[in-house]
Design a protein around this motif. Structure first.
Motif, PDB file in Angstrom:
ATOM      1  N   PRO A 232      11.901  58.616  27.600  1.00  0.00           N
ATOM      2  CA  PRO A 232      11.982  58.870  29.051  1.00  0.00           C
ATOM      3  C   PRO A 232      11.793  60.341  29.403  1.00  0.00           C
ATOM      4  O   PRO A 232      12.687  61.002  29.934  1.00  0.00           O
ATOM      5  N   SER A 233      10.619  60.866  29.131  1.00  0.00           N
ATOM      6  CA  SER A 233      10.366  62.295  29.311  1.00  0.00           C
ATOM      7  C   SER A 233      10.602  62.748  30.747  1.00  0.00           C
ATOM      8  O   SER A 233      11.263  63.763  30.994  1.00  0.00           O
ATOM      9  N   GLU A 234      10.079  61.998  31.702  1.00  0.00           N
ATOM     10  CA  GLU A 234      10.218  62.402  33.101  1.00  0.00           C
ATOM     11  C   GLU A 234      11.690  62.446  33.514  1.00  0.00           C
ATOM     12  O   GLU A 234      12.144  63.397  34.165  1.00  0.00           O
ATOM     13  N   GLY A 235      12.452  61.422  33.119  1.00  0.00           N
ATOM     14  CA  GLY A 235      13.866  61.381  33.477  1.00  0.00           C
ATOM     15  C   GLY A 235      14.649  62.524  32.860  1.00  0.00           C
ATOM     16  O   GLY A 235      15.511  63.128  33.510  1.00  0.00           O
ATOM     17  N   ILE A 236      14.360  62.851  31.602  1.00  0.00           N
ATOM     18  CA  ILE A 236      15.066  63.943  30.930  1.00  0.00           C
ATOM     19  C   ILE A 236      14.778  65.273  31.612  1.00  0.00           C
ATOM     20  O   ILE A 236      15.688  66.074  31.869  1.00  0.00           O
TER      21      ILE A 236
END
Length: 321
Positions: free
Chosen positions: A248-252
């Motif tokens: 979850p790159s965007e969320g992190i």
């Protein structure tokens, strides 16, 4: 929207999608799991080649990448006809919408740049998290600890016995054969602990414990099972979980911008979970980095040490290629 459009066409073509028919409370998890496990070749095995090519293009689109509508439409020229006048659907409007969307995204990017996120095919990798701090020597030693290896995932009696002696769980790990390692330490800041072992990620239990003043302090997996340890007096003021079938790159990144830092990670071959917390005492240097590698990042760890970045957590499981 493009993905949904493709699924509709695949459904019309074959009459069924592989993840149909699941029932029960765990339906959403099973559907997502099946979607991520189904390759483009399998999903489009009874369809003409353009459907598979279209699916591969869509799956590998970057988060902020402009879809090439003209290219997607051209894939089906051999099936329908190259002459737009005899096509059953007018695609001119779709191409115009694509151009308009591109202009809107450029205007938005002038105000707040979008992060590029890779949405590729599933992969299993090592995920390591590094925190910045003053130079230190990082080793494998911990003072005043007790540890045990369980043949099964956790042994309640032993853990409760150590709690009575003021030992608290400070680290856990699991293996694919179902065994687990539990480290319990003295001189921690914790005042009370609770843990949960579950066949699926226990988000409802975590949410309940948050309301009781507990925070996630350790997390691990053994095969497909999850173990989560929550503690009182953990030193956090807020906490969230990013759970995804891909990394979850965007969320992190969004959480990092709001002052959260990764404090626990775990992954299975189906999912990856990241617990992000707001520390009660903010560190002087809040730099945090993540790294995904196919093999254990021994060389990278030493390189990070040279930049005063030290391992905060590590796990192996589902990410994205």
């Amino acid at each position: 929207m493009i993905w949904n459009l493709l699924l509709i066409h695949l459904y019309f073509f074959s009459g069924r999608l592989p993840w149909q028919g699941y029932q029960g409370e765990n339906k959403g998890f099973l559907v997502c799991k099946k979607k991520m496990a189904t390759s483009p070749e399998t999903l489009c095995c009874f369809c003409p080649l353009p459907f598979r090519l279209f699916l591969e293009y869509v799956v590998n689109l970057k988060f902020d990448e402009e879809p090439n509508y003209a290219k997607y439409i051209s894939l089906f020229d051999g099936i329908i006809a190259p002459n737009p006048d005899i096509r059953p659907i007018n695609t001119e409007g779709a191409q115009k919408v694509g151009h308009k969307r591109g202009r809107l995204m450029m205007e938005e990017e002038d105000e707040q740049p979008k992060k590029k996120v890779r949405m590729g095919m599933p992969a299993n990798q090592w995920i390591s998290v590094y925190n910045a701090r003053r130079p230190m020597k990082q080793s494998k030693c911990m003072p005043i600890i007790k540890l045990t290896i369980f043949v099964y995932f956790y042994l309640k009696e032993w853990i409760m016995e150590q709690w009575e002696k003021n030992y608290y769980i400070s680290a856990i790990a699991g293996a694919n054969n179902g065994s687990s390692l539990v480290v319990m330490s003295k001189a921690t800041q914790y005042t009370q602990q609770s843990y949960k072992v579950s066949d699926s990620f226990p988000f409802k239990w975590i949410n309940k414990k948050w309301r009781e003043g507990f925070y996630v302090t350790s997390m691990a997996t053994a095969g497909s099972r999850w173990a989560v340890v929550m503690s009182r007096s953990a030193g956090f003021t807020d906490q969230v979980v990013e759970l995804d079938f891909l990394y979850p790159s965007e969320g992190i990144h969004r959480r990092w911008e709001n002052g959260y830092r990764i404090t626990a990670t775990a992954a299975t071959f189906d999912q990856a979970a990241f617990v992000l917390s707001v520390p009660r005492r903010r560190p002087s240097d809040e730099t945090q980095e993540t790294l995904r590698t196919s093999s254990f990042p021994s060389t990278h760890v030493k390189e990070k040490w040279g930049k005063n970045l030290y391992i905060a957590s590590v796990c192996y499981g589902r990410t994205v290629s």
